[in-house]
Enzyme design. Sequence first.
Site, PDB file in Angstrom:
ATOM      1  N   ASP A 151       0.815  -1.217   0.000  1.00  0.00           N
ATOM      2  CA  ASP A 151       0.000   0.000   0.000  1.00  0.00           C
ATOM      3  C   ASP A 151       0.850   1.269   0.000  1.00  0.00           C
ATOM      4  O   ASP A 151       1.942   1.286   0.566  1.00  0.00           O
ATOM      5  CB  ASP A 151      -0.898  -0.033   1.247  1.00  0.00           C
ATOM      6  CG  ASP A 151      -2.079   0.893   1.117  1.00  0.00           C
ATOM      7  OD1 ASP A 151      -2.309   1.442   0.021  1.00  0.00           O
ATOM      8  OD2 ASP A 151      -2.789   1.082   2.126  1.00  0.00           O
ATOM      9  N   ASN A 169     -10.449  -3.350  -6.870  1.00  0.00           N
ATOM     10  CA  ASN A 169      -9.593  -2.402  -7.604  1.00  0.00           C
ATOM     11  C   ASN A 169     -10.072  -2.108  -9.023  1.00  0.00           C
ATOM     12  O   ASN A 169      -9.600  -1.158  -9.656  1.00  0.00           O
ATOM     13  CB  ASN A 169      -8.130  -2.880  -7.634  1.00  0.00           C
ATOM     14  CG  ASN A 169      -7.415  -2.726  -6.312  1.00  0.00           C
ATOM     15  OD1 ASN A 169      -6.476  -3.459  -5.996  1.00  0.00           O
ATOM     16  ND2 ASN A 169      -7.833  -1.757  -5.499  1.00  0.00           N
TER      17      ASN A 169
HETATM   18  C1  FPP Z   1      -2.348  -0.055  -3.169  1.00  0.00           C
HETATM   19  O1  FPP Z   1      -1.756   1.229  -3.071  1.00  0.00           O
HETATM   20  C2  FPP Z   1      -1.659  -0.800  -4.219  1.00  0.00           C
HETATM   21  C3  FPP Z   1      -2.274  -1.380  -5.279  1.00  0.00           C
HETATM   22  C4  FPP Z   1      -3.729  -1.325  -5.495  1.00  0.00           C
HETATM   23  C5  FPP Z   1      -1.469  -2.062  -6.328  1.00  0.00           C
HETATM   24  C6  FPP Z   1      -0.288  -2.874  -5.840  1.00  0.00           C
HETATM   25  C7  FPP Z   1       0.446  -3.387  -7.013  1.00  0.00           C
HETATM   26  C8  FPP Z   1       1.776  -3.256  -7.221  1.00  0.00           C
HETATM   27  C9  FPP Z   1       2.716  -2.682  -6.226  1.00  0.00           C
HETATM   28  C10 FPP Z   1       2.380  -3.776  -8.481  1.00  0.00           C
HETATM   29  C11 FPP Z   1       2.816  -5.197  -8.273  1.00  0.00           C
HETATM   30  C12 FPP Z   1       3.535  -5.678  -9.448  1.00  0.00           C
HETATM   31  C13 FPP Z   1       3.876  -6.939  -9.644  1.00  0.00           C
HETATM   32  C14 FPP Z   1       4.720  -7.258 -10.799  1.00  0.00           C
HETATM   33  C15 FPP Z   1       3.445  -8.045  -8.776  1.00  0.00           C
HETATM   34  P1  FPP Z   1      -2.564   2.506  -3.568  1.00  0.00           P
HETATM   35  O2  FPP Z   1      -2.307   2.717  -5.004  1.00  0.00           O
HETATM   36  O3  FPP Z   1      -4.004   2.374  -3.212  1.00  0.00           O
HETATM   37  O4  FPP Z   1      -1.868   3.656  -2.753  1.00  0.00           O
HETATM   38  P2  FPP Z   1      -2.560   4.924  -2.076  1.00  0.00           P
HETATM   39  O5  FPP Z   1      -3.382   4.393  -0.928  1.00  0.00           O
HETATM   40  O6  FPP Z   1      -1.380   5.706  -1.632  1.00  0.00           O
HETATM   41  O7  FPP Z   1      -3.369   5.622  -3.111  1.00  0.00           O
END
Ligand code: FPP
Length: 238
Positions: free
Chosen positions: A26, A74
Amino acid sequence: MALFGKKEVEQNEFSVLPNHIGIIMDGNGRWAKKRGLPRSAGHKAGANVFRKISKECERLGIKYVTFYAFSTENWKRSKEEVDALMNLFMEYLLEAKSDVTQAGNSRIKFIGEREGLSQELLNLMDEAEEETGSHTGTTVYLAVNYGGRQEIVSAVNKLLKDGKTEITEKDISENIYTTPECDLIIRPSGEQRLSNFLLWQAAYSEFWYSDVLWPDFKAENLHSALREFEKRNRRFGG
Ligand code: FPP
């Protein structure tokens, strides 16, 4: 192996290691915003951290690690962000295919609903699972189009289809996607909630939170979580 230079921690420095770690990656969006970058740049940086941390789990001898990469919720994000994430998954899988060292001795397994994912991604997922299936190191579960409630419902439906009329805990434990217990859940970025992650497996999980955003997460943060885990007195309700 000098993956993390001076700060490298030897495996035997931990008196006890969790068998299964769950990681909620996250804070990518906030990391990007702080730098005036698009959210996709945060996910790209997050994907690189995933590569490093999965390798570190392997080096430490962790048996199972589950990374929450894309939840069933998502899909509500913009098409641009969803496409960027799907492309990152494909990029990683293409890399893993052309360069086996990318996956090391880890076994890659995908958990979640296949429906909704592109055929191109599904093919790469199948290939990665097949190609790493005989590896004997860490099992890296990648949760893509995953929801903890959906996982339990899908296990129950499978059991009903098999003709079961009464369902036990053991039945569910044997039919969920991962190994049934998760010992430690790591959530960076300051949030302190489970967000539909590993609901069944988290029954007796220890939690570790930190304000660090996932793209800034380092091997040292993992080591801090493991050090904290060592000190926890787990009673399993007893
Ligand atoms: C949540 O943070 C993260 C996600 C919804 C996506 C996580 C995916 C990756 C890190 C990519 C993984 C890649 C591979 C190759 C496995 P957020 O975007 O909601 O963060 P925020 O709360 O700060 O908006």
